[in-house]
Design an enzyme around this catalytic site. Sequence first.
Site, PDB file in Angstrom:
ATOM      1  CD  GLU B 229      -2.957   0.860   2.314  1.00 40.21           C
ATOM      2  OE1 GLU B 229      -2.974  -0.228   2.925  1.00 40.21           O
ATOM      3  OE2 GLU B 229      -3.780   1.749   2.491  1.00 40.21           O
ATOM      4  CB  SER B 336     -11.036   5.357   5.784  1.00 34.87           C
ATOM      5  OG  SER B 336     -11.663   4.924   4.618  1.00 34.87           O
ATOM      6  CB  SER B 339      -1.079   6.426   6.088  1.00 32.26           C
ATOM      7  OG  SER B 339      -1.491   5.204   6.649  1.00 32.26           O
ATOM      8  NE  ARG B 351       0.707   3.809   8.752  1.00 31.51           N
ATOM      9  CZ  ARG B 351       0.162   4.096   9.921  1.00 31.51           C
ATOM     10  NH1 ARG B 351       0.872   3.989  11.024  1.00 31.51           N
ATOM     11  NH2 ARG B 351      -1.099   4.518   9.996  1.00 31.51           N
TER      12      ARG B 351
END
Lengths: 885, 527
Positions: B229, B336, B339, B351
């Site tokens: 992702e 939603s 990140s 991340r």
Amino acid sequence: MASSNPPPDNGEDPVGSRNLPVRPVLDLRGAAIQGSHEDRNPSILLPNQTEEISHFAVDLGGSLIKVVYFSRRADREATNSGNRALSPIRKLDHLKRGGFEAGLRRYGGFPILGGRLHFVKFETSKVNDCLDFILSKQLHLCDKRDAKGGVIKATGGGAFKFADVFKERLGVTIDKEDEMGCLVAGANFLLRAIRDEAFTHLEGEKKFVQIDHNDLYPYLLVNIGSGVSMIKVDGDGQYERVSGTNVGGGTFWGLGRLLTKCKNFDEILELSQGGDNSAIDMLVGDIYGGLDYSKIGLSASTIASSFGKVIAQDKDLSEYRREDIALSLLRMISYNIGQVAYLNALRYGLKRIFFGGFFIRGHAYTMDTMSFAIRYWSKGEAQAMFLRHEGFLGALGAFLSYDKHGLSNLTAHQCVERFPMGAPYAKGEIYGPPIRDLNGKITWMDKFVSKGNEITAPVPTTFPGTTGLGGFERPLAALGRSVSLRSDASAALNVGVLHLVPSLEPFPLLADIQSYEPNTIDLSDQSEREYWLKVLASNLPDLVEKAVASEGGTSDAKRRGDAFARAFKAHLARLREEPAAYGQLGLANLLEMREECLREFHFEDVYLAIKQRENEASMVVLPDLLAELDSLAPSARLLALIEGVLAANIFDWGSRACVELYRSGTILEIYRMSRNKMKRPWRVDDFDSFSRRMIVDNDTGVPLKPHKRALLFVDNSGADIVLGMIPLARELLRRGTEVVLVANSLPAINDVTAVELPSIVVAAAKHCEILRRAATAGGLLVDVLDDGLTEKDLAAVPFLTVVENGCGSPCIDFRQVSSELASLAEDTDLVVLEGMGRALHTNFNAKFKCDVLKLAMVKNQRLAQQIISGSIYDCVCRFEPKERF
Amino acid sequence: MTSWKARVPAALVVPNSLGDSLPLHMTPPPDSLVSPVDSSFLEGASSLARFGLDIGGTLCKVVFFEPIITAEIQAPAPSETPKSRFSRESFEDDNVVAPSVEPDDASNSNGSHENEIWSDGKKDFSMFKSSKPTPKGVNKGGERSKREHSRQLDRKMWNSSHDPVHIPGRGTLYFKCFETWKMEEFLALTKEHSLVKKGRALGATGGGARKFKDHFEQIAGLQLERADELYSLVRGIDFLARHAHQESFEYPAGSFRGGAIQRPLKEISDDEYELQAERRASSSTSSQDRSKSNEDMNGTEALRRVVKGPVLATSDIERLGGPQDLYPYLVVNIGSGVSILRVDAAERFERVGGTSLGGSTFLGLTSALTNCTTFEEAINLAREGDSTQIDMLVGDIYGGDYTEMGLAATTVASSFGKLVQPGRREAAMQTPQHLSKAVLLMVTNNIGSIAMLHARAAGVHQIMFTGSFLHENELAMRLLAVAMEFWSKGNIKAVFLRHEGHAGAMGALLSTLDPLNPIDKLLLDAS
């Protein structure tokens, strides 16, 4: 309502201070530190106060008004009578021995005298209640010394809004203090002045953290009010608001009202207890099909998107469970605050994050969520800590901003927090106005008896749990566990009245004050806690009976006795529910709380008559005992003396087993029986080591120098002091050691007090020349000064004197002792701790910088098993020479 | 080529339909484009399309590449070999020829059939519709009701529309999305229209790439090739920033009145924007005139259509000095949830954080509090809202600016804080627009402050805000830009992407490409 019922406030108004001459503030502060003008002014606390002193400050917040006010101790008379009784000690003035002088100059009676800080809160919408309260306490008058009217310090947003109301109703002008500055000042004060202020909260476990003030800065202060401010604090007055967020307490409340229709904050909080946020939040598992996104450390139960599930479902708000919504909201806001706090801590390299503000309210889930966020993101580097006085930082800071009362210099050992009897019912909530008179208090108690059960009844629920990675379970997820917990709303911690006692100091002879822990038994262990709570509860009927009898058994005394029993039971119930309710819980605290509670219901000295009777009975035997001892060789005498102390220690009205004994025998019979049982070896027997120290050096065979000064911490009245400790004192005096008898400042069970002790010594001195001379040298015997003794003679005699220890508990916490005791410790090379309370319950493992002898008879089976692996009536003679450390 | 970019004022205009705006590409060669609906192109060529999916928690983003097929490409196309696809995780089915997939007959689709799945029903995807009336669909009652249901749902779909990106001489990228819960419907359509040649894997990322893997296989007989992702996101951003002109943009320094203290949106009225827009427009009129021919040639006609909105400095990767100068930067992807990644180099990233207060929190809360159901509705409500009746502002507390702390009176001190007072609830429920605005500000401010803190921790000066939350969400973008500028004193820039939500899908598409496949090569060589 914790502070709503302080002891009688009549005469609190600091009339005395008004007559003080007006002097520059800075000079006075200096004077306070040097303590050089205090002889004329016995007021210990605020020798430096001027006309400018003010007695209250407010924090006018958006939803709550917080008031911090100061009161002075009302019972001046008690103080004076105490002084009268102790007056002989004043004669010690002529003794200019090292370390003595400072202590004497500061001697002014009871140490618990300085004053009290009260913490009260009101809802902002009920501002009139607050004003009524201020009027009733006449707080506004103390500063109204000229025609212009007074000025009071205020902080918080409402300082503008309510300025007119305050002017109109109280005639005072509001002086607005910067909010951030107040928060910081308040936090710094609390962290310095209150020992059990900060605690961590992880997975349902509260743990109090002792803050070393030298290692406090820098830290991050997160104040969660309506919004959230994050302040980096580098020191006193050194701070910077580094960040904040608009998602705070007001958001929880405001949004929560919209979504749940709850009327108030606590209702929403309560509601969240039964929630399951997975119905509302989109979890990582929802996105990844129930699997963890372990690659980046996200477990399936991590919330990916708060309220994210509400979108996909074509449902009305009313179709969602209000509990679920409340939990989701709480989780979102708490976690977010924790995360933003962490990021700020990261940015500035701060390891400690303190949370303040009235958002948390002791709510376990909130604290766990924040702690979790911080621990998770910082990988354990940073620590979230919560404050018991979380809501009062601003008000306290505003109060401190007067800066004229020297309060800011107070440290933890000078503050004693007391929890008035309403505390268990109020669960940390503080409302005004307080109940002022005893009758009102008893009525209040009656009113709460029926309601009290309902209020304090624990609601079974469970610990919130966390999962390993990023996951955070909902509270219900742990239902499977057998752990059942009190209702979270009841977990709010009580805030007591802060007694400011500047004359308290840490005991200088403690080996390491940082690591010192008075309590021997760890009450954080649940079974241990249950046991002692049960012991106290089972002793209660006897105690009430004694208390009522001590006041002549009048109907008033009966009423008070009943009220005391109810109040104390409620305290015990509260502690069963929330052990950390009053800060870190130790046996010493429990025992002291009982004494405090008695005092609150005006039972000043329950065992007074018993103590006098036993003292008199023992005194009759003393001459024979002394003669018997004198006939022994020194080494045999020493053993006999120690045996005597241990045997006499059986007279302890705090022990249930002993109370049973007393029913079936006279004092002397019991004493003799006890003496006869003194067969060595004792369970803990360092007598030989002690004996060697007292007689000859083990290595060289040469007699050692006698101790220069011994502090004897005495325990019970009657045989214990008269037939046990006074003969021991006499032996030390005979060997040329100065002896200081250290006794309680306030009564606790049948412990001898510093007020009673001088007359006991005087009575004993009638039978003994050694005692007479020493007591004279120590100023305890004034009348005999003409008895052929010159001052020169006296100077050569080791003195015997009495000093109060600064507390009113059967135990002793060496972090807080009277400054007289502290100053006398300077030349001390022997400390004797006698009795269960001071040598076993507390300080059994304490290390000192000098020789220490711990003597006690164990009068509790469980304690005997736990501490010394023995059984009831075993004896402890523990000698720890200085060399060991 | 870059000279005009700095001067030309332009609003970010996302056209409502393709017909209203021209695709933004350097040299639009309409004639050279193979029409998407050209039946000759589709003849046996449906498998030539390349798809990338980003299946998020709420939205499924789709990027579709339509190559320009030349004879040269077509010839070697079948010679794909499995061993060449070293980069793939799984491609067992690679050589399995799909059992007699009927090529679509799409000769006359030409936009006449609306496809329910695509929220905007654009004609550019109509090629996947069968030109023939679907007998099943027409005749079967069950099918009909399903369609009706689908249409009904369609009204609630996010109206997301994005300009396609033409890559000269290579093909065109189309950007679509639908709500994730309509996945089965999408799969049914995919199957029906043989969207992808069987055996060819679809590049997919997002949580749903795993969650729906079996669905793809069972319903549509398609293989999902899962791409990481975050990797997809970073790669997609990089690609878009390079190839779609004026893809990234930022608000020029000083766009907003501010100065010593932070001014929230309320003070930056739309009037002011327009004023500034005009001022900027007039100051650059002459140069605009001079470069008009260029613009036309460059197909930037759309930029001149100034609509209500802020002045944007169009800045693409070139203006920033090329991709290598963009690093290190932060990606704040607001889907939603949110990140946050730190990107140090083309394929080096980490991340660093995230928050659960994201786009779905906005929509979830807004839909719970108001009766709106779609993102577009919620945003439109918020545009008309005034949250000062809902939020507690610094001025409400302090009676004015809290200058010591640099907080303006109009700064939101506590979102929803005013509703704490009794009796406010009912009034608030009557004003859905205010509520929506308050939720928007709450979520956006919070993201902004977390982004800023992360940027500082990471020591970066650019923050790329992406994600579907920003789609047609001028309020949020302005707010973020103001906040970054204010709190960093201009040191940290907020940068946005026009295809804000599609970077992940773009990256997923790229990650399935095979350098030896001539069609794949079209895109790969471009990147």
